[in-house]
Design a protein around this motif. Sequence first.
Motif, PDB file in Angstrom:
ATOM      1  N   UNK A  12      25.974  33.748  46.029  1.00  0.00           N
ATOM      2  CA  UNK A  12      27.310  34.340  46.074  1.00  0.00           C
ATOM      3  C   UNK A  12      27.278  35.720  46.722  1.00  0.00           C
ATOM      4  N   UNK A  13      28.474  36.204  47.100  1.00  0.00           N
ATOM      5  CA  UNK A  13      28.648  37.555  47.614  1.00  0.00           C
ATOM      6  C   UNK A  13      29.737  38.228  46.787  1.00  0.00           C
ATOM      7  N   UNK A  74      28.778  31.429  48.971  1.00  0.00           N
ATOM      8  CA  UNK A  74      28.357  31.445  50.368  1.00  0.00           C
ATOM      9  C   UNK A  74      28.020  30.015  50.752  1.00  0.00           C
ATOM     10  N   UNK A  75      28.638  29.521  51.817  1.00  0.00           N
ATOM     11  CA  UNK A  75      28.419  28.156  52.283  1.00  0.00           C
ATOM     12  C   UNK A  75      26.996  28.019  52.839  1.00  0.00           C
ATOM     13  N   UNK A  81      31.295  33.474  53.346  1.00  0.00           N
ATOM     14  CA  UNK A  81      31.927  33.429  52.033  1.00  0.00           C
ATOM     15  C   UNK A  81      33.124  32.497  52.118  1.00  0.00           C
ATOM     16  N   UNK A  82      33.267  31.614  51.151  1.00  0.00           N
ATOM     17  CA  UNK A  82      34.306  30.605  51.230  1.00  0.00           C
ATOM     18  C   UNK A  82      34.898  30.286  49.863  1.00  0.00           C
ATOM     19  N   UNK A  83      36.122  29.785  49.904  1.00  0.00           N
ATOM     20  CA  UNK A  83      36.714  29.217  48.701  1.00  0.00           C
ATOM     21  C   UNK A  83      36.132  27.817  48.524  1.00  0.00           C
ATOM     22  N   UNK A 110      31.075  21.468  54.245  1.00  0.00           N
ATOM     23  CA  UNK A 110      29.754  21.195  53.690  1.00  0.00           C
ATOM     24  C   UNK A 110      29.816  21.046  52.172  1.00  0.00           C
ATOM     25  N   UNK A 111      28.962  20.166  51.636  1.00  0.00           N
ATOM     26  CA  UNK A 111      28.910  19.954  50.195  1.00  0.00           C
ATOM     27  C   UNK A 111      27.970  20.944  49.543  1.00  0.00           C
ATOM     28  N   UNK A 112      28.385  21.433  48.364  1.00  0.00           N
ATOM     29  CA  UNK A 112      27.520  22.291  47.550  1.00  0.00           C
ATOM     30  C   UNK A 112      26.782  21.381  46.578  1.00  0.00           C
TER      31      UNK A 112
END
Length: 113
Positions: A12-13, A74-75, A81-83, A110-112
């Motif tokens: 994360x950021x 973070x993707x 940084x993304x929702x 992209x999948x987390x």
Amino acid sequence: MSKVHVKSGDEVIVINGKNRGKKGKVLEVSPTEGKVIVEGVNMVTKHVKPRQMGEPGGLIKAESALYADKVQLICPKCGKATRVGHVVEIDEKTGKKKKYRVCKKENCGAKFE
């Protein structure tokens, strides 16, 4: 607050506050308080008293909790940084539903894991 958009182990950021722009790995999540502990972010100094004979006391630096809405994932694919969005897929072999978190950036998805 009962749900948090991050899980322990996520990268994360920090997007707000005195630690803005710092990146780190989520060590712990507290959904009841809506807080997270991020590695190397929001460092505080604790005064520790020795508990056993021979154990040193003194000042120790440790991570403190910060609100989960101050961090953004973070993707892993695009590195931004993304929702987070959610997608439900059905496994063709077993027929079970599987819910994934996905990047909301345009042309990424992209999948987390």
